[in-house]
Scaffold this active site. Structure first.
Site, PDB file in Angstrom:
ATOM      1  N   LYS A  22       0.965  -1.191   0.049  1.00 11.20           N
ATOM      2  CA  LYS A  22       0.115  -0.068  -0.205  1.00 11.20           C
ATOM      3  C   LYS A  22       1.085   1.217  -0.042  1.00 11.20           C
ATOM      4  O   LYS A  22       0.753   2.336  -0.679  1.00 11.20           O
ATOM      5  CB  LYS A  22      -0.927  -0.108   1.178  1.00 11.20           C
ATOM      6  CG  LYS A  22      -1.430   1.551   1.356  1.00 11.20           C
ATOM      7  CD  LYS A  22      -2.511   1.521   2.711  1.00 11.20           C
ATOM      8  CE  LYS A  22      -1.619   1.724   3.872  1.00 11.20           C
ATOM      9  NZ  LYS A  22      -1.119   2.995   4.347  1.00 11.20           N
ATOM     10  N   ARG A  92      -4.918  10.483   4.128  1.00 10.35           N
ATOM     11  CA  ARG A  92      -3.870  11.689   4.408  1.00 10.35           C
ATOM     12  C   ARG A  92      -2.997  11.430   3.149  1.00 10.35           C
ATOM     13  O   ARG A  92      -2.369  12.525   2.660  1.00 10.35           O
ATOM     14  CB  ARG A  92      -2.906  11.445   5.633  1.00 10.35           C
ATOM     15  CG  ARG A  92      -3.596  11.264   6.884  1.00 10.35           C
ATOM     16  CD  ARG A  92      -2.832  11.012   7.848  1.00 10.35           C
ATOM     17  NE  ARG A  92      -1.350  11.958   7.881  1.00 10.35           N
ATOM     18  CZ  ARG A  92      -1.675  13.172   8.301  1.00 10.35           C
ATOM     19  NH1 ARG A  92      -2.650  13.649   8.834  1.00 10.35           N
ATOM     20  NH2 ARG A  92      -0.676  13.764   8.188  1.00 10.35           N
ATOM     21  N   ASP A 306       4.714   1.071  12.075  1.00  6.05           N
ATOM     22  CA  ASP A 306       3.788   0.190  11.456  1.00  6.05           C
ATOM     23  C   ASP A 306       3.471  -1.283  12.029  1.00  6.05           C
ATOM     24  O   ASP A 306       2.516  -2.163  11.679  1.00  6.05           O
ATOM     25  CB  ASP A 306       3.435   0.251  10.092  1.00  6.05           C
ATOM     26  CG  ASP A 306       3.449   1.716   9.656  1.00  6.05           C
ATOM     27  OD1 ASP A 306       3.597   1.864   8.381  1.00  6.05           O
ATOM     28  OD2 ASP A 306       2.891   2.522  10.482  1.00  6.05           O
ATOM     29  N   ILE A 328       8.344   7.364  16.776  1.00  8.26           N
ATOM     30  CA  ILE A 328       7.496   8.072  15.513  1.00  8.26           C
ATOM     31  C   ILE A 328       6.617   8.722  15.605  1.00  8.26           C
ATOM     32  O   ILE A 328       6.376   9.906  15.639  1.00  8.26           O
ATOM     33  CB  ILE A 328       7.489   7.070  14.440  1.00  8.26           C
ATOM     34  CG1 ILE A 328       8.883   6.270  14.145  1.00  8.26           C
ATOM     35  CG2 ILE A 328       7.193   7.806  13.219  1.00  8.26           C
ATOM     36  CD1 ILE A 328       9.961   6.823  13.431  1.00  8.26           C
TER      37      ILE A 328
END
Ligand code: EPZ
Length: 423
Positions: A22, A92, A306, A328
């Site tokens: 993605k 976003r 992630d 992060i």
């Protein structure tokens, strides 16, 4: 609104193929705006986010067609310069059209992305980068309005104060057609950024330092349409590795680039998993996963943010105290309360989660809050005793292709059930 109904605990076996990434395909789709013609992007996952980016491009006048696992994007009819709030608020990454539109069309009007579940996610570095290339940038009515003073942007130097995947990609795309030389220092090294740069070079751009923190771009007048096959999704692959660890199972994950998963493999190895690595496959044996782990999120090649939530799910059933530190997005812990609902013992201490392993999780209704949090809840639900109902799974459809079918083929008891209509 669909939900996942899960019955646990279960063990998994067999092999699973990973889809295209993605986070690699979204900037590639935006980069098709840098040329006028027909681009072909292969190995594109069928996700809510890739469909949203398709809609953004269509709004600008491009034609987007899917053929099997490929997207054909014809940008010859692009006339628009506006990425509307209605689309940007749902994703976003729509902001990726800013650089290409500004460089190729001379103007860009892109809605500012809204808030995020885990705190501020500014785009100031994207805007500073466009200004560094000579653009005039203003904020008007919730939109970024950027203008290119002359016929081309002008090369320059930017030293990113924070390593940013999005800002690196956006400024890189804008710099490709700028006049003169651009240097990006402290650029992001993520594989998704490297793929973007390689695809641009294959189309005629001049970029050196790919994969390093210093990118050097010699502007060219034009590039050709893109022809590229998307790299495998390292976060989807990492999610399946965590599934094997939390379910004490043996699995083979195919169609991966093991080099993209170094830090994730290190963390899972530290808790007792063992691995067999092939050129495009990873076999994990999670049956011996029992020791506590420590992980600190960092930009690539560090441990990915992630993967933090899914790895926290693994830690809930490991003996001892595990600590996950988020550098992060310091507030990226919306999954903690939901994991506690399944019986996990987690304490937050600043930007660290301290996880005390428990013997067993137990099923409960839980609610997904974002993409990776929902993956963590599915993994914990598969390990929990009894029934777990995961609500708001539209989050997971943003970034995982047919995850419940892939898991069910590995032996998981998971099904998608219709829920009450969206309020
Ligand atoms: C990309 O987001 C990914 N999204 C995110 O994955 C991922 O979490 C993130 O990189 C970090 O790896 C996509 O690729 C579509 P950043 P991005 O700019 O580009 C700060 C998922 O689950 N920052 O690298 O938005 C920022 O606040 C998603 O697939 C600024 O301060 O992330 C953060 O602390 C979630 N100013 C840090 O930099 C800016 O202008 C890294 O953000 C930009 C970023």
């Amino acid at each position: 609104m669909d939900r996942f109904l899960i019955h646990g605990p279960c063990t998994l076996s067999g092999s699973v193929d990973v889809s295209g990434a993605k986070n690699a395909v979204l900037p590639l789709m935006a980069a098709t705006l840098l040329s006028r013609g027909v681009s072909r992007i292969r190995n594109v996952p069928n996700l809510r986010d890739t469909r949203t980016m398709g809609k953004v491009l269509e709004t600008l006048g491009a034609q987007v067609t899917r053929e099997g696992d490929s997207l054909i994007i014809d940008s010859s009819g692009v006339v628009g310069v506006e990425a509307p709030y209605e689309l940007v608020k749902t994703m976003r990454a729509s902001v990726y059209v800013l650089g290409p539109l500004l460089s190729a069309m001379g103007t860009a009007k892109v809605s500012l992305p809204g808030g995020c579940a885990w705190g501020p996610r500014p785009i100031d570095l994207h805007l500073k980068g466009m200004e560094m290339l000579g653009a005039q940038v203003e904020l008007e009515g919730g939109y970024v309005v950027a203008k290119r003073p002359g016929s081309r942007l002008r090369g320059g130097t930017m030293d990113f104060s924070t390593s940013s995947v999005g800002a690196t990609a956006n400024v890189l795309m804008a710099a490709v057609l700028a006049e003169g030389h651009t240097v990006l220092e402290n650029a992001a090294r993520e594989p998704e950024v490297a793929q973007l740069a390689e695809a641009l070079v294959a189309a005629g751009a001049k970029i050196d330092g790919i994969g390093s923190t210093r990118l050097s771009i010699e502007g060219v007048k034009e590039i050709a349409p893109l022809q590229v096959s998307v790299i495998p999704d390292r976060i989807e692959a990492g999610t399946f590795l965590c599934a094997a660890a939390i379910l004490r199972s043996k699995l083979k994950v195919n169609k991966v680039r093991p080099a993209h998963l170094g830090a994730t493999i290190d963390v899972l190895q530290s808790c007792g998993c063992s691995f067999e690595i092939a050129s495009d496959a990873i076999e994990i044996d999670g049956r011996e996963a029992d020791r506590a782990l420590n992980a600190v999120t960092r930009p690539f090649p560090g441990f990915p943010t992630d993967m933090q939530a899914q790895t926290m799910a693994v830690a809930t059933l490991l003996e001892g105290i595990s600590v996950l530190t988020e550098t992060i997005y310091p507030d990226r812990f919306t999954h903690v309360a939901e994991l506690r609902r399944l019986g996990a013992d987690i304490r937050l201490d600043g930007n660290s989660a301290v996880v005390k392993g428990v013997a067993q999780l137990s099923g409960a209704p839980v609610m997904a809050t974002d993409l990776r949090a929902s993956a963590a809840l599915i993994l914990a639900g598969l390990a929990a005793k009894g029934e777990t109902l995961v609500d708001r799974i539209y989050h997971i459809d943003r970034g995982y292709e047919q995850i419940e079918e892939k898991l069910a083929r590995l032996g998981a008891k998971i099904e998608r059930i219709p829920g009450p209509p969206t309020p």
